[in-house]
Design an enzyme around this catalytic site. Sequence first.
Site, PDB file in Angstrom:
ATOM      1  N   ASP A 125       0.771  -1.350  -0.115  1.00 47.50           N
ATOM      2  CA  ASP A 125       0.411  -0.115  -0.023  1.00 47.50           C
ATOM      3  C   ASP A 125       0.985   1.428   0.242  1.00 47.50           C
ATOM      4  O   ASP A 125       2.293   1.424   0.439  1.00 47.50           O
ATOM      5  CB  ASP A 125      -1.286  -0.172   1.112  1.00 47.50           C
ATOM      6  CG  ASP A 125      -0.318   0.244   2.579  1.00 47.50           C
ATOM      7  OD1 ASP A 125       0.883  -0.544   2.166  1.00 47.50           O
ATOM      8  OD2 ASP A 125      -0.119   0.960   3.628  1.00 47.50           O
ATOM      9  N   GLU A 178       0.797  -1.828   5.529  1.00 48.25           N
ATOM     10  CA  GLU A 178       1.096  -1.024   6.470  1.00 48.25           C
ATOM     11  C   GLU A 178       0.907   0.533   7.077  1.00 48.25           C
ATOM     12  O   GLU A 178       0.624   0.718   8.597  1.00 48.25           O
ATOM     13  CB  GLU A 178       2.253  -1.562   5.814  1.00 48.25           C
ATOM     14  CG  GLU A 178       3.857  -1.165   6.409  1.00 48.25           C
ATOM     15  CD  GLU A 178       4.468   0.062   6.530  1.00 48.25           C
ATOM     16  OE1 GLU A 178       5.144   0.132   7.428  1.00 48.25           O
ATOM     17  OE2 GLU A 178       3.545   1.295   6.090  1.00 48.25           O
TER      18      GLU A 178
END
Length: 412
Positions: free
Chosen positions: A86, A179
């Site tokens: 991400d 994350e």
Amino acid sequence: MISQIDKTELLERFLHYVSFHTQSKPHAKHSPSSVGQMKLAMQLQKELIQLGLENVEVSKYAVVTAFLPANDPNLTKTIGLVAHLDTSPQCSGKNVRPEVIEEYRGGDIALGIGEEFISPVYYSFMQKLVGQTLIVTDGTTLLGADNKAGIAEIMTALSILQKENIPHCNIRVAFTPDEEIGLGIHYFPMEKFSCDWAYTIDGGEVGELEYENFNAATAKVRFFGRNIHTGYAKGKMLNALTLACEFQQVFPVDEVPEKTDGKVGFYHLEDFSGDIEQVELTYLIRDFDEQNFAQRKAFIKNQVEKFNAKKGLKKPIELEIQDSYQNMYDVVKNVPQSIELADRAMKAVGIKPNHKPIRGGTDGAFLASKGLACPNIFTGGYNFHSKHELVSLQGMENTVQVIIEMLKCKDL
């Protein structure tokens, strides 16, 4: 020896990965929080299989895991490599249009056709990058070097190991979702990632080796008011916005991110939302020292109690504190080989290691909480989470060299 790394292949991988829109959503309850993360996970699964890795899997949470067995019977260690799919929700990651600046000559760099630019006047590190190939944004989005540079570096290192049949230890690979919002790692399949230690490839400037991070928590403080027409409000209205503003004044003015560095902790008012009837303040609490961290949480609790006692509110303000992650050093210090190997690998390719604390957190902090030492290695990127994000292609090449050198597991 490692033959010359194909910078074109490395660059093409990176540019391909940043084309995936993988921005995480901050208030998501389930992972992956965005469809693009699963799409990138499936792409990486395909590439890992093509590279000859074994047990390549993508979980329903978009966690990618794979294994490459050692090709030398004398190399018995198992080392993990981790990067995240991400990009930060703090800046748009949709329709990323990278621009490649070959042989940067110094001075300002205009980003796209707008008014955004990056300058060594504001970013002194740019002076170190003269002569290098830089990948920058068009000034409308972040770049995604955090952490797609790390993904590209891991994949390129694996490709070289396989093509050149370089002796290496057992290798576990994992790519994780969400994350940036601290969500995806909670779905991490530890049973599929058994290794002696691991590394996140999620750092910044060349040479960075990080194995200390903040202890982190989030505090939410809720205020309740009472609304009434302003023409008749005297003695009746209770403005939750005013209460929240007053409460904010109790915090030490110098213990904030913009006034601290090194190992100094802080309180950070991250969000202020609401109206006259209800307001919620969101604070980030950070400190490297466990005792100081506990004191910071106690400080907020005490201030809430004092505020309630002082105001005598019919509906007192509420407090919720949630721990996010802890300092990985307590685990890493018991596996000194993880630091020694990274140090040696950097020196072997002509890089001076720069040990520094992380003023943030990584997936490695969570893995450490599960007993797995997981220091953080540089990617060659800068200015993460912003439209001014950039990465050096030579820095990325350095990371690939260090990864390969570590996986040789010499003298272990």
